[in-house]
Design a protein around this motif. Structure first.
Motif, short mmCIF file in Angstrom:
data_model
loop_
_atom_site.label_atom_id
_atom_site.label_comp_id
_atom_site.label_asym_id
_atom_site.label_seq_id
_atom_site.Cartn_x
_atom_site.Cartn_y
_atom_site.Cartn_z
N PHE A 131 0.87 -1.18 0.00
CA PHE A 131 0.00 0.00 0.00
C PHE A 131 0.90 1.23 0.00
CE2 PHE A 131 -2.42 3.22 2.53
CZ PHE A 131 -3.37 3.48 1.56
N ALA A 132 0.79 2.04 -1.05
CA ALA A 132 1.74 3.15 -1.23
C ALA A 132 1.06 4.49 -1.05
CB ALA A 132 2.38 3.05 -2.62
N THR A 134 2.57 7.02 1.74
CA THR A 134 3.51 7.97 2.33
C THR A 134 4.54 8.47 1.32
OG1 THR A 134 3.22 6.87 4.44
CG2 THR A 134 5.16 8.25 4.23
N ALA A 139 4.55 15.87 4.84
CA ALA A 139 4.13 15.27 6.11
C ALA A 139 2.93 14.38 5.82
CB ALA A 139 3.77 16.36 7.11
N SER A 141 1.43 12.10 7.62
CA SER A 141 0.43 11.80 8.65
C SER A 141 -0.84 12.59 8.35
CB SER A 141 0.96 12.11 10.04
OG SER A 141 1.49 13.42 10.07
N TRP A 164 7.65 6.43 -0.12
CA TRP A 164 8.67 5.69 0.64
C TRP A 164 8.08 5.00 1.85
CZ3 TRP A 164 13.01 8.79 3.63
CH2 TRP A 164 12.42 9.63 4.58
N THR A 167 5.83 -0.84 2.74
CA THR A 167 6.10 -2.17 3.29
C THR A 167 5.73 -3.26 2.31
OG1 THR A 167 5.73 -1.33 5.51
CG2 THR A 167 5.57 -3.72 5.23
N ALA A 373 8.72 1.70 16.00
CA ALA A 373 8.27 2.20 14.69
C ALA A 373 6.76 2.26 14.64
CB ALA A 373 8.82 1.32 13.57
N PHE A 377 4.04 4.42 12.37
CA PHE A 377 3.29 3.98 11.18
C PHE A 377 1.81 3.79 11.47
CE2 PHE A 377 5.18 -0.29 12.38
CZ PHE A 377 4.00 -0.97 12.64
N ARG A 386 -5.05 13.27 19.08
CA ARG A 386 -5.89 14.37 18.60
C ARG A 386 -7.34 13.88 18.41
NH1 ARG A 386 -5.66 15.89 13.12
NH2 ARG A 386 -6.42 17.97 12.80
C1 LIG Z 1 8.17 0.55 9.57
C2 LIG Z 1 7.26 1.45 8.78
C3 LIG Z 1 6.40 0.90 7.84
C4 LIG Z 1 5.57 1.73 7.06
N1 LIG Z 1 4.78 1.18 6.08
C5 LIG Z 1 4.07 2.00 5.26
C6 LIG Z 1 3.35 1.47 4.13
O1 LIG Z 1 3.32 0.25 3.91
N2 LIG Z 1 2.70 2.34 3.31
C7 LIG Z 1 2.70 3.69 3.53
O2 LIG Z 1 2.09 4.41 2.75
N3 LIG Z 1 3.38 4.22 4.58
C8 LIG Z 1 4.07 3.42 5.45
N4 LIG Z 1 4.80 3.95 6.48
C9 LIG Z 1 4.81 5.38 6.68
C10 LIG Z 1 4.00 5.86 7.88
O3 LIG Z 1 2.64 5.54 7.74
C11 LIG Z 1 4.27 7.36 8.03
O4 LIG Z 1 5.63 7.48 8.40
C12 LIG Z 1 3.37 8.03 9.04
O5 LIG Z 1 2.05 8.14 8.57
C13 LIG Z 1 3.87 9.43 9.40
O6 LIG Z 1 4.10 10.20 8.25
P1 LIG Z 1 5.50 10.96 8.11
O7 LIG Z 1 6.61 9.98 8.28
O8 LIG Z 1 5.46 11.74 6.85
O9 LIG Z 1 5.58 11.93 9.36
P2 LIG Z 1 5.09 13.44 9.42
O10 LIG Z 1 3.70 13.56 8.91
O11 LIG Z 1 6.14 14.30 8.85
O12 LIG Z 1 5.02 13.66 11.00
C14 LIG Z 1 6.23 13.75 11.78
C15 LIG Z 1 5.90 13.90 13.24
O13 LIG Z 1 5.16 15.07 13.43
C16 LIG Z 1 4.33 14.95 14.55
N5 LIG Z 1 2.96 15.24 14.19
C17 LIG Z 1 2.31 14.95 13.03
N6 LIG Z 1 1.03 15.34 13.09
C18 LIG Z 1 0.86 15.93 14.29
C19 LIG Z 1 -0.23 16.55 14.96
N7 LIG Z 1 -1.44 16.63 14.38
N8 LIG Z 1 -0.03 17.03 16.21
C20 LIG Z 1 1.17 16.96 16.79
N9 LIG Z 1 2.24 16.36 16.23
C21 LIG Z 1 2.09 15.86 14.99
C22 LIG Z 1 4.46 13.50 15.02
O14 LIG Z 1 5.38 13.41 16.09
C23 LIG Z 1 5.02 12.80 13.81
O15 LIG Z 1 5.73 11.62 14.13
C24 LIG Z 1 5.61 3.14 7.29
C25 LIG Z 1 6.46 3.67 8.25
C26 LIG Z 1 7.28 2.86 8.98
C27 LIG Z 1 8.20 3.47 10.00
#
Ligand SMILES: Cc1cc2nc3c(=O)[nH]c(=O)nc-3n(C[C@H](O)[C@H](O)[C@H](O)COP(=O)(O)OP(=O)(O)OC[C@H]3O[C@@H](n4cnc5c(N)ncnc54)[C@H](O)[C@@H]3O)c2cc1C
Length: 398
Positions: A131-132, A134, A139, A141, A164, A167, A373, A377, A386
């Protein structure tokens, strides 16, 4: 609320326990030894052997209520058992992430043609999927930030973007990506995204690299993938244009609870290892287990696991009755609570093991990295906190 297991779930649990003892735990050193000698993303033969054995025993696709006939509550206990051996057991019974979520999406939103082409081989364990969503540049999330473009061109969609941490993409059996991107950049924030099926071998798809998690290379990998002018038939769209966000929500609800159930299995295994070590290791005139500090760590771990499990079972119970939407707050809550307590239990178990705890002689270090992790994730803790706060405040708004 009644968390008593049904006779059917008890039967599954007993058979799964037997399978874990007879086949899965003995396969762990075989799997580790093979990987130490080979490409970290190559498939150790023992995995397919375990799958064949599990299927023979009727332990297969337990996660999908429409297929297994098990409720989410019943599945919780089984998923927890598989979490005790996270590299092997979930996949052995065809209940591994991210395939489970992808199969749910195809089951819920796929056309007959999409189901035949992709869901059937996934349910049969013949292929895997990813599932792609991120992206490294934004950001992620906040899924409204996703920039990958999905543009209609005649009978095709053209996909451009960089993803990126995807998984599963390092595994050569991974044949299909579900890609989230924008079809309508100017539309309402939650209607801009769509999801489209992109076969791995489509021209323009490049798997750039596989990212480690705290130095560990997962066999299935967490990959960076570039999509450059990738053309797929328009019939590869999932549901309708603009439904991407809705599909992601439907997918992540059950996915999050499954992760939590498996994490509880890790916590239980860590506590078990901690107790055994504390009873067998002598220091300062007796077993470690005689030290009050160690006993406190054991008791704190047991109490935390019981609380987290009750909340997880309540969430599963709510999903069974009201769907993932009706359990939204609880799903958010367990996604924070379970990794947090599992992380603490693993930390204590590592401490009680001394140097052995940070080595690869026990599963603790690898589990610790995974659970850390997990606080990122499927949405970082802060995003779920939130959600819980918003629901709580809503009750008091006039
Ligand atoms: C092992 C692993 C497997 C993964 N597998 C997948 C996959 O298969 N497919 C896929 O699409 N993605 C995958 N991901 C990605 C993962 O879902 C994202 O890393 C995650 O959604 C966070 O997005 P980001 O890394 O861009 O962090 P960002 O959005 O940049 O956020 C960084 C930090 O900001 C803070 N933050 C964010 N929002 C808020 C808020 N509202 N209030 C306060 N603080 C906040 C948090 O501390 C957060 O950790 C994986 C990640 C990991 C580590």
């Amino acid at each position: 609320m009644d968390f008593e297991l049904s006779p059917k779930a008890r039967d599954y649990r007993d058979r799964l326990q037997e399978f874990m003892d007879a086949h899965v735990y003995p396969a762990e050193p075989v799997y580790a030894a093979w990987r130490a000698e080979n490409d970290p993303h190559a498939l150790p033969p023992v995995v397919e052997e375990l799958k064949a054995e599990a299927r023979r025993r009727g332990l297969w696709n337990l996660f999908l209520p429409d297929v297994s006939g098990l409720s989410n509550l019943e599945y919780a206990t089984l998923a927890e058992l598989t979490g005790r051996s996270p590299d092997l057991a979930p996949e052995a019974v065809n209940c591994a992430a991210p395939d489970t979520g992808n199969m749910e999406v195809l089951h819920m939103f796929g056309t007959d043609e999409q189901k035949e082409r992709w869901l059937r081989p996934l349910l049969d364990g013949e292929i895997r999927s990813a599932f792609a969503m991120t992206e490294p540049e934004v950001a992620s999330s906040d899924a409204t930030n996703i920039t990958t473009s999905i543009v209609r061109d005649g009978d095709e969609y053209v996909v451009n973007g960089r993803k990126w941490f995807i998984t599963g993409a390092a595994d050569e059996r991974c044949k299909i990506f579900i890609v989230m991107g924008k079809t309508d950049p100017e539309g309402p924030a939650h209607r801009r995204q769509s999801q489209v099926l992109v076969p791995r071998d489509t021209p323009g798809v490049t798997v750039v690299r596989h990212l480690p998690v705290f130095g560990y290379q997962d066999q299935h990998g967490h990959s960076e993938i570039l999509f450059e002018d990738v053309r797929v038939p328009a019939s590869n769209l999932l549901a309708a244009e603009g439904d991407g966000f809705m599909i992601a929500q439907a997918r992540l609800g059950p996915g999050r609870i499954h992760h939590c159930m498996r994490a509880l299995g890790m916590a239980e295994r860590a506590l078990e290892l901690m107790c055994r070590r504390a009873l067998s290791r002598e220091a300062f005139g007796g077993p470690l287990a005689r030290q009050g500090v160690v006993r406190e760590q054991i008791a704190e771990s047991r109490m935390a696991i019981e609380q987290a499990r009750l909340l997880t079972l309540k969430t599963a119970w709510l999903i069974d009755r009201h769907g993932a939407k009706g359990a939204r707050t609880e799903i958010a809550a367990i996604k924070v609570v379970v990794p947090r307590i599992t992380h603490e239990v693993l930390d204590r178990a590592i401490q009680v093991h001394g140097a052995a705890g940070v080595s690869d002689d026990t599963p603790l270090a690898a589990m610790y990295s995974w659970v850390r992790a997990m606080r990122i994730f499927d949405g970082p803790d802060e995003v779920h906190v939130r959600t819980v706060a918003r629901q709580e405040l809503r009750r008091h708004e006039t």
